[in-house]
Scaffold this active site. Structure first.
Site, mmCIF file in Angstrom:
data_model
loop_
_atom_site.group_PDB
_atom_site.id
_atom_site.type_symbol
_atom_site.label_atom_id
_atom_site.label_comp_id
_atom_site.label_asym_id
_atom_site.label_seq_id
_atom_site.Cartn_x
_atom_site.Cartn_y
_atom_site.Cartn_z
ATOM 1 C CG ASP A 38 -2.196 0.858 1.037
ATOM 2 O OD1 ASP A 38 -2.160 1.936 0.964
ATOM 3 O OD2 ASP A 38 -3.370 0.340 1.079
ATOM 4 C CG ASN A 91 -7.965 -3.554 -3.735
ATOM 5 O OD1 ASN A 91 -9.065 -3.516 -3.630
ATOM 6 N ND2 ASN A 91 -7.340 -3.058 -2.737
ATOM 7 C CE1 TYR A 157 -13.092 4.344 -8.426
ATOM 8 C CE2 TYR A 157 -15.076 3.747 -9.608
ATOM 9 C CZ TYR A 157 -14.034 3.597 -8.625
ATOM 10 O OH TYR A 157 -14.348 2.569 -7.990
ATOM 11 C CE LYS A 161 -11.914 1.373 -10.269
ATOM 12 N NZ LYS A 161 -10.856 0.412 -9.567
ATOM 13 C CB ILE A 190 -17.605 -1.862 -1.237
ATOM 14 C CG1 ILE A 190 -17.850 -2.663 -2.415
ATOM 15 C CG2 ILE A 190 -17.327 -2.664 -0.011
ATOM 16 C CD1 ILE A 190 -19.359 -3.617 -2.472
ATOM 17 C CB THR A 192 -14.261 0.694 1.820
ATOM 18 O OG1 THR A 192 -14.338 1.472 0.825
ATOM 19 C CG2 THR A 192 -14.698 -0.830 1.205
HETATM 20 P P1 NAP Z 1 -9.910 2.095 0.173
HETATM 21 O O1 NAP Z 1 -10.685 1.781 1.527
HETATM 22 O O2 NAP Z 1 -9.574 3.730 0.126
HETATM 23 O O3 NAP Z 1 -8.553 1.320 0.195
HETATM 24 C C1 NAP Z 1 -7.712 1.513 -0.938
HETATM 25 C C2 NAP Z 1 -6.193 1.486 -0.597
HETATM 26 O O4 NAP Z 1 -5.542 1.938 -1.671
HETATM 27 C C3 NAP Z 1 -6.013 2.901 0.635
HETATM 28 O O5 NAP Z 1 -5.202 2.143 1.474
HETATM 29 C C4 NAP Z 1 -5.118 3.719 -0.232
HETATM 30 O O6 NAP Z 1 -4.259 4.377 0.428
HETATM 31 C C5 NAP Z 1 -4.230 2.960 -1.189
HETATM 32 N N1 NAP Z 1 -3.662 3.800 -2.327
HETATM 33 C C6 NAP Z 1 -4.266 4.787 -2.950
HETATM 34 N N2 NAP Z 1 -3.516 5.088 -3.908
HETATM 35 C C7 NAP Z 1 -2.468 4.219 -4.021
HETATM 36 C C8 NAP Z 1 -1.209 3.866 -4.729
HETATM 37 N N3 NAP Z 1 -1.032 5.097 -5.583
HETATM 38 N N4 NAP Z 1 -0.603 3.087 -4.698
HETATM 39 C C9 NAP Z 1 -0.693 2.051 -3.634
HETATM 40 N N5 NAP Z 1 -1.806 2.249 -2.883
HETATM 41 C C10 NAP Z 1 -2.852 3.353 -2.973
HETATM 42 O O7 NAP Z 1 -10.872 1.728 -1.089
HETATM 43 P P2 NAP Z 1 -11.747 0.599 -1.215
HETATM 44 O O8 NAP Z 1 -13.119 0.756 -1.314
HETATM 45 O O9 NAP Z 1 -11.591 -0.773 -0.389
HETATM 46 O O10 NAP Z 1 -11.348 0.254 -2.702
HETATM 47 C C11 NAP Z 1 -10.351 -0.922 -3.291
HETATM 48 C C12 NAP Z 1 -10.644 -0.818 -4.752
HETATM 49 O O11 NAP Z 1 -12.016 -1.261 -4.859
HETATM 50 C C13 NAP Z 1 -10.274 0.424 -5.646
HETATM 51 O O12 NAP Z 1 -9.828 0.066 -6.793
HETATM 52 C C14 NAP Z 1 -11.763 0.945 -6.020
HETATM 53 O O13 NAP Z 1 -12.045 1.801 -7.138
HETATM 54 C C15 NAP Z 1 -12.528 -0.188 -6.016
HETATM 55 N N6 NAP Z 1 -14.036 -0.448 -5.697
HETATM 56 C C16 NAP Z 1 -14.440 0.316 -4.573
HETATM 57 C C17 NAP Z 1 -15.782 0.339 -4.438
HETATM 58 C C18 NAP Z 1 -16.491 1.011 -3.125
HETATM 59 O O14 NAP Z 1 -17.647 1.257 -3.272
HETATM 60 N N7 NAP Z 1 -15.541 0.961 -2.112
HETATM 61 C C19 NAP Z 1 -16.578 -0.066 -5.676
HETATM 62 C C20 NAP Z 1 -16.384 -0.692 -6.615
HETATM 63 C C21 NAP Z 1 -14.777 -0.579 -6.787
HETATM 64 P P3 NAP Z 1 -4.893 6.136 0.968
HETATM 65 O O15 NAP Z 1 -5.805 5.629 1.999
HETATM 66 O O16 NAP Z 1 -3.441 6.539 1.497
HETATM 67 O O17 NAP Z 1 -5.247 6.623 -0.134
#
Ligand code: NAP
Length: 254
Positions: A38, A91, A157, A161, A190, A192
């Site tokens: 991360d 991810n 986004y 995606k 989701i 998060t």
């Molecule tokens: P999250 O809780 O914000 O976790 C994402 C993690 O990735 C965070 O720890 C973040 O660090 C880290 N990150 C950001 N930029 C980065 C980089 N350049 N290199 C390495 N790590 C990095 O998000 P999540 O909801 O679990 O999302 C995970 C994935 O699922 C993403 O690809 C997101 O687009 C996808 N997704 C999420 C949802 C949703 O509704 N949550 C829906 C569909 C798809 P920081 O916190 O320091 O930025």
């Protein structure tokens, strides 16, 4: 009973929070050794602590997926530490600015594309070499329902995606014969920290509006996405490659 990922080495980006953390934990539960990566060091180290606390094996390495040199070094370190690479969950991602396409800033566009699409490409590029040397593997790229349909104020986004779905299919057809399966998971909304950073709080009007877009009238939990990821990573999905699997509570069925 042996886990479904016993004897495998797996890498997860964005593993310090949300879906990346629950997926790392689920992979370790199924017997994989997990390389937790991360940009957020404290979150990543906490994920390792949780895995070790549950009796699993993991190590943390900080890497920014938007920097190909850091991703190359990450994959190299994973192989050196655990002797190979069989599983990867690409991810790491951000939500990005919320504005309509005509007002979207150039810098904002580039930032989202550099992490959410370029970052997946860099990860996949270096993982494939390591997996070929390890005798094959399974890659899961995290796309979104916005890799299948659009959402207003999220053009960058949505574009990134959709690109992840195309990249997944391209790699799947290129490496199917060489024993590497490549699939995407397309989550609905989701619950998060990513949503919190966009100001979407449980019980709020926007949260409830978003919940209503899903047939199940709720948001998903990250663990519900992780279980689908673990299935795609495992040999139970041995004839599955090139798919974009919605885990979306019926969002895209409507
Ligand atoms: P999250 O809780 O914000 O976790 C994402 C993690 O990735 C965070 O720890 C973040 O660090 C880290 N990150 C950001 N930029 C980065 C980089 N350049 N290199 C390495 N790590 C990095 O998000 P999540 O909801 O679990 O999302 C995970 C994935 O699922 C993403 O690809 C997101 O687009 C996808 N997704 C999420 C949802 C949703 O509704 N949550 C829906 C569909 C798809 P920081 O916190 O320091 O930025």
């Amino acid at each position: 009973m042996a886990g479904t990922l016993e004897g495998k080495v797996g890498l997860v980006t964005g593993a310090g929070s949300g879906i990346g953390r629950t997926t790392s934990l689920a992979m370790a539960r199924e017997g994989a050794k997990v390389v937790v990566s991360d940009i957020d060091e404290s979150g990543g180290r906490e994920t390792v602590r949780l895995i070790e606390g549950a009796g699993g094996e993991a190590f943390f390495m900080k890497a920014d997926v938007a920097d190909p040199a850091q991703v190359e070094a990450l994959v190299k370190a994973a192989v050196e530490k655990f002797g190979g690479l069989h599983l990867a969950v690409n991810n790491a991602g951000i939500g990005g600015e919320a504005s309509t396409a005509g007002d979207y800033s150039i810098d904002g566009w580039r930032k989202v594309l550099s992490i959410n699409l370029d970052g997946v490409f860099y990860s996949l590029k270096y993982e494939i070499g390591a997996m070929l040397e390890s005798g094959g593997g399974s890659i899961v790229n995290i796309s979104s329902i916005l890799g299948l349909v659009a959402w207003p104020t999220a053009s960058a986004y949505t574009s990134a995606k959709h690109g992840v779905v195309g990249l997944t299919q391209a790699a799947a057809v290129e490496y199917g014969e060489q024993g590497i399966r490549v699939n995407s998971i397309n989550p609905g909304f989701i619950d998060t920290p990513l949503l919190r950073s966009a100001g979407i709080e449980p019980g709020g009007d926007i949260y409830n509006m978003i919940a209503g877009k899903h047939a199940m009238n709720r948001l998903g939990q990250p663990e519900e996405v992780s279980e689908a990821i673990v299935w795609l990573l495992s040999d139970a999905a041995s004839f599955v490659t090139g798919i974009a699997l919605p885990v979306d509570g019926g969002f895209t069925a409507q």
